[in-house]
Write an enzyme that holds these catalytic residues in place. Sequence first.
Site, PDB file in Angstrom:
ATOM      1  CG  HIS A  48      -2.109  -0.942   1.002  1.00 42.15           C
ATOM      2  ND1 HIS A  48      -2.832  -1.475   2.042  1.00 42.15           N
ATOM      3  CD2 HIS A  48      -2.670  -1.432  -0.134  1.00 42.15           C
ATOM      4  CE1 HIS A  48      -3.789  -2.249   1.563  1.00 42.15           C
ATOM      5  NE2 HIS A  48      -3.701  -2.241   0.243  1.00 42.15           N
ATOM      6  CG  HIS A  82      -2.000  -6.547   1.377  1.00 46.63           C
ATOM      7  ND1 HIS A  82      -1.757  -6.061   0.100  1.00 46.63           N
ATOM      8  CD2 HIS A  82      -1.607  -5.580   2.221  1.00 46.63           C
ATOM      9  CE1 HIS A  82      -1.251  -4.849   0.187  1.00 46.63           C
ATOM     10  NE2 HIS A  82      -1.139  -4.533   1.457  1.00 46.63           N
ATOM     11  CD  GLU A 134      -2.826  -9.238   7.574  1.00 44.06           C
ATOM     12  OE1 GLU A 134      -2.735  -9.903   8.618  1.00 44.06           O
ATOM     13  OE2 GLU A 134      -2.194  -8.179   7.373  1.00 44.06           O
ATOM     14  CB  THR A 173       0.273  -9.158  10.380  1.00 45.70           C
ATOM     15  OG1 THR A 173       0.114  -8.468   9.131  1.00 45.70           O
ATOM     16  CG2 THR A 173       0.046 -10.648  10.183  1.00 45.70           C
ATOM     17  CB  CYS A 203       4.298  -8.549  11.523  1.00 45.39           C
ATOM     18  SG  CYS A 203       4.604  -6.852  10.987  1.00 45.39           S
ATOM     19  CG  ASN A 233       2.160  -0.506   8.264  1.00 44.57           C
ATOM     20  OD1 ASN A 233       3.011   0.362   8.434  1.00 44.57           O
ATOM     21  ND2 ASN A 233       1.919  -1.034   7.068  1.00 44.57           N
TER      22      ASN A 233
END
Length: 329
Positions: A48, A82, A134, A173, A203, A233
Amino acid sequence: MIAEKPALTILLCSPRGFCAGVVRAIDAVEQALKIYGPPVYVRHEIVHNKYVVENLKSKGAIFVEELDEVPETRAPVIFSAHGVAKSVPSAAASRNLFAIDATCPLVTKVHREAEIHHKRGREIVLVGHRGHPEVIGTMGQLPDGAVSLIETVADVAAFTPSNPDALAYVTQTTLSVDDTRDIVEALKVRFPSIVGPHKEDICYATTNRQEAVKAVAPRVEAFIVVGAPNSSNSQRLREVAERSGCLISELVQRASDIDWNRFGALKSLGVAAGASAPEILVEEILDAFAERYAITVETVSTADESVFFPLPKDLRENDMRKIAEDVAR
């Protein structure tokens, strides 16, 4: 007489930017282009970040949202970092497409966990954000109804499982570490026998970047996270900065996106980058502030990262000749 620039201290978060899964995914597209030449088709944005996607497009990658946009071709078709539902590789196989899976290994770990729990007769709870690729990919590993999505602590209270004594949870994650902890605790309180992953699903890169932001945000007047608005994220990093006491916290893709009305009178600034944001964009942001301020950059490091994921098997150097010969037949 040229006016003297005001002083600005920039605290630069480390770790920041590309994680091992993102590096692997981008390298997969570039290696496919190197071996087979353009075009290389990529289902969904490989990561992304618009800058990364446009750069790969300029080299011959063609991005599509669904496989039906891919013509009959012998060119590689790469699945993004993803992850995808099982129906996607099945559809690719039915059309004899040359599919290469660039799913982050840490996402694949979550997929395998969900499958194992399902085989053991457990209903799966997935902690994540509805509509994120995801999450769609993880839910698509199992039959409809086998996975229930939980987004908030309130969802935990409203959730009615088929069998409260046969539950397991997995997580997206790229979530907020703190939010996820609260949701998992609520699940454990309500369903004491729920089974979790052996090792946390969020993660290492997500956790490390959030810890770096937590260390910097209370020390600065404003905070910039370099990243895309559709990057989970990166969005979480902005939220972490705000929750850590930095009320001026913005997600910025490029230097041209900076609102200088909000960032125009500062003495201190924090800068971080999401796991899909390249370092060149961080440097671009720093250069933009250097044009307006006499900047001093201090790196604040909270972890060392040495994680490496090898390329998908179909793209590793020692497999290249055999694959190229097979595709040419």
